[in-house]
Design an enzyme around this catalytic site. Structure first.
Site, PDB file in Angstrom:
ATOM      1  N   ASP A 186     -10.632   7.333  15.238  1.00 42.72           N
ATOM      2  CA  ASP A 186     -11.802   7.659  14.971  1.00 42.72           C
ATOM      3  C   ASP A 186     -12.807   8.353  15.843  1.00 42.72           C
ATOM      4  O   ASP A 186     -13.197  10.130  15.663  1.00 42.72           O
ATOM      5  CB  ASP A 186     -11.879   7.703  13.611  1.00 42.72           C
ATOM      6  CG  ASP A 186     -12.477   6.185  12.964  1.00 42.72           C
ATOM      7  OD1 ASP A 186     -13.061   5.709  14.089  1.00 42.72           O
ATOM      8  OD2 ASP A 186     -13.250   6.051  12.158  1.00 42.72           O
TER       9      ASP A 186
ATOM     10  N   ARG B 225       1.033  -1.587  -0.169  1.00 42.51           N
ATOM     11  CA  ARG B 225      -0.114  -0.346  -0.159  1.00 42.51           C
ATOM     12  C   ARG B 225       1.021   1.480   0.096  1.00 42.51           C
ATOM     13  O   ARG B 225       0.907   2.198  -1.009  1.00 42.51           O
ATOM     14  CB  ARG B 225      -0.963  -0.019   1.309  1.00 42.51           C
ATOM     15  CG  ARG B 225      -1.711  -1.088   1.265  1.00 42.51           C
ATOM     16  CD  ARG B 225      -2.923  -0.866   1.994  1.00 42.51           C
ATOM     17  NE  ARG B 225      -3.862  -2.207   2.573  1.00 42.51           N
ATOM     18  CZ  ARG B 225      -4.804  -1.251   3.267  1.00 42.51           C
ATOM     19  NH1 ARG B 225      -4.762  -0.793   4.225  1.00 42.51           N
ATOM     20  NH2 ARG B 225      -6.044  -2.900   3.465  1.00 42.51           N
TER      21      ARG B 225
ATOM     22  N   ASP C   8      -3.728   4.334   5.056  1.00 45.21           N
ATOM     23  CA  ASP C   8      -3.062   3.696   4.132  1.00 45.21           C
ATOM     24  C   ASP C   8      -2.898   3.465   2.294  1.00 45.21           C
ATOM     25  O   ASP C   8      -2.579   2.841   1.176  1.00 45.21           O
ATOM     26  CB  ASP C   8      -1.522   3.102   4.711  1.00 45.21           C
ATOM     27  CG  ASP C   8      -2.346   1.763   4.427  1.00 45.21           C
ATOM     28  OD1 ASP C   8      -3.552   1.524   4.451  1.00 45.21           O
ATOM     29  OD2 ASP C   8      -1.032   0.991   5.093  1.00 45.21           O
ATOM     30  N   ASP C   9      -4.538   3.875   2.293  1.00 43.40           N
ATOM     31  CA  ASP C   9      -5.644   3.082   1.393  1.00 43.40           C
ATOM     32  C   ASP C   9      -6.512   4.754   0.698  1.00 43.40           C
ATOM     33  O   ASP C   9      -7.127   4.322  -0.258  1.00 43.40           O
ATOM     34  CB  ASP C   9      -6.555   1.965   1.202  1.00 43.40           C
ATOM     35  CG  ASP C   9      -7.294   2.277   2.674  1.00 43.40           C
ATOM     36  OD1 ASP C   9      -7.358   2.930   3.298  1.00 43.40           O
ATOM     37  OD2 ASP C   9      -8.316   1.297   3.027  1.00 43.40           O
TER      38      ASP C   9
END
Ligand code: UDP
Ligand code: MN
Length: 275
Positions: free
Chosen positions: A188, A29, A102-103
């Site tokens: 989050d 990635r 990381d995507d």
């Protein structure tokens, strides 16, 4: 009045972007991000991982940080990384913090245009929820249940320095991890929890952040969008931005096609332009 607008004329160097990753995704990635959007913001971007990796430490010009957090998708591992991302921002002299996974592809010029609309000396939490309803958590301070909206980490979110500084007494110096564990919510959600229940501030919804929790094939006007993601592998249902360019064998995530759609003049995009 012009003076007020000029205050918001931030430049790339006012920005700190943190990327959460893990050892097994460095090649699969992170490499792609380093070749595409990170080129537009090399000095601004910091990679938070869970190992020492000489090769990628070099490739990132020493912008790779081993958090020493455990590997794995557990809440505590992910909260541990977010905690280090937060503390690193506080220690850095930057006006805005944006977090991505990381995507995620980040449209750097669009992100700068967004942040210029806000004053980093005011409290701003910019992002996009992926749920259709607010979540509930018990406020540790009052023991009352409260409902609040949070920005999905996988879509990316940004915090002004002013707001982040107010979070320090709640989340600084690694405390973020204990808040996560106390309320038993992902990283989050915990960001949203601290901002809403401890600081009484609200999320400003910016719909041009995009995670793979929404239908990415519906996204149009790529130059106006802040982030893109993908899920196209193994057991997941294919969810990709619909953009012409490189074929899907060469560009399964569509990130190269997005990159070359946004920046067709780049040397790496020469083949793309001629197709
Ligand atoms: N991640 C991690 N450790 C893991 C798995 C994932 O730090 O063992 C990170 C990953 O690099 C990414 C984020 O957590 O930045 C979300 O992971 P992923 O996209 O695989 O799953 P999602 O939560 O989006 O389904
Ligand atoms: Mn993901």
């Amino acid at each position: 009045n012009n003076t007020k607008e000029d205050e918001h004329e931030i430049e790339l160097q006012d920005l700190y972007i943190s990327i959460k990753t893990t050892e097994k995704f460095h090649k699969t990635r992170l490499e792609l991000l380093l070749q595409t959007w990170i080129v537009m913001a090399r000095d601004q971007t910091f990679i938070f991982t869970d190992t020492d990796d000489e090769e990628y430490t070099k490739k990132t010009n020493h912008h790779m940080i081993n958090t020493n957090c455990s590997k794995g998708h557990s809440r505590s591992a992910l909260c541990c990384k977010m905690s280090v991302e937060f503390d690193t921002f506080i220690a850095a002299n930057k006006r805005w913090w944006c977090h991505v996974d990381d995507d995620t592809y980040v449209n750097v010029p669009a992100l700068l245009r967004l942040l210029r609309q806000y004053d980093s000396h005011e409290d701003w939490y910019l992002g996009k929820p992926s749920l259709t309803h607010p979540i509930e958590a018990r406020n540790m301070a009052t023991n009352q249940k409260e409902a609040f909206w949070f920005a999905t980490g996988g879509a990316g979110f940004c915090l002004s320095r002013s707001l982040a500084l107010k979070m320090v007494s709640h989340a600084g110096g690694g405390k973020f991890k204990s808040v996560c564990n106390n309320i038993r919510l992902p990283d989050d959600c915990t960001i949203g929890y601290i901002i809403y229940t401890q600081l009484q501030k609200k999320l400003t919804v910016v719909s041009s952040f995009h995670s793979h929790l929404e239908g990415l094939w519906r996204v149009r006007d790529l130059e106006d969008q802040l982030t893109f993601s993908y899920s196209s592998f193994a057991n997941q249902k294919q969810n990709l931005v619909s953009v012409s360019g490189f074929d899907e064998n060469r560009d399964p995530t569509r990130f190269w096609s997005i990159h070359c759609h946004l920046f067709p003049y780049l040397k790496d995009c020469a083949r793309y332009s001629s197709t």
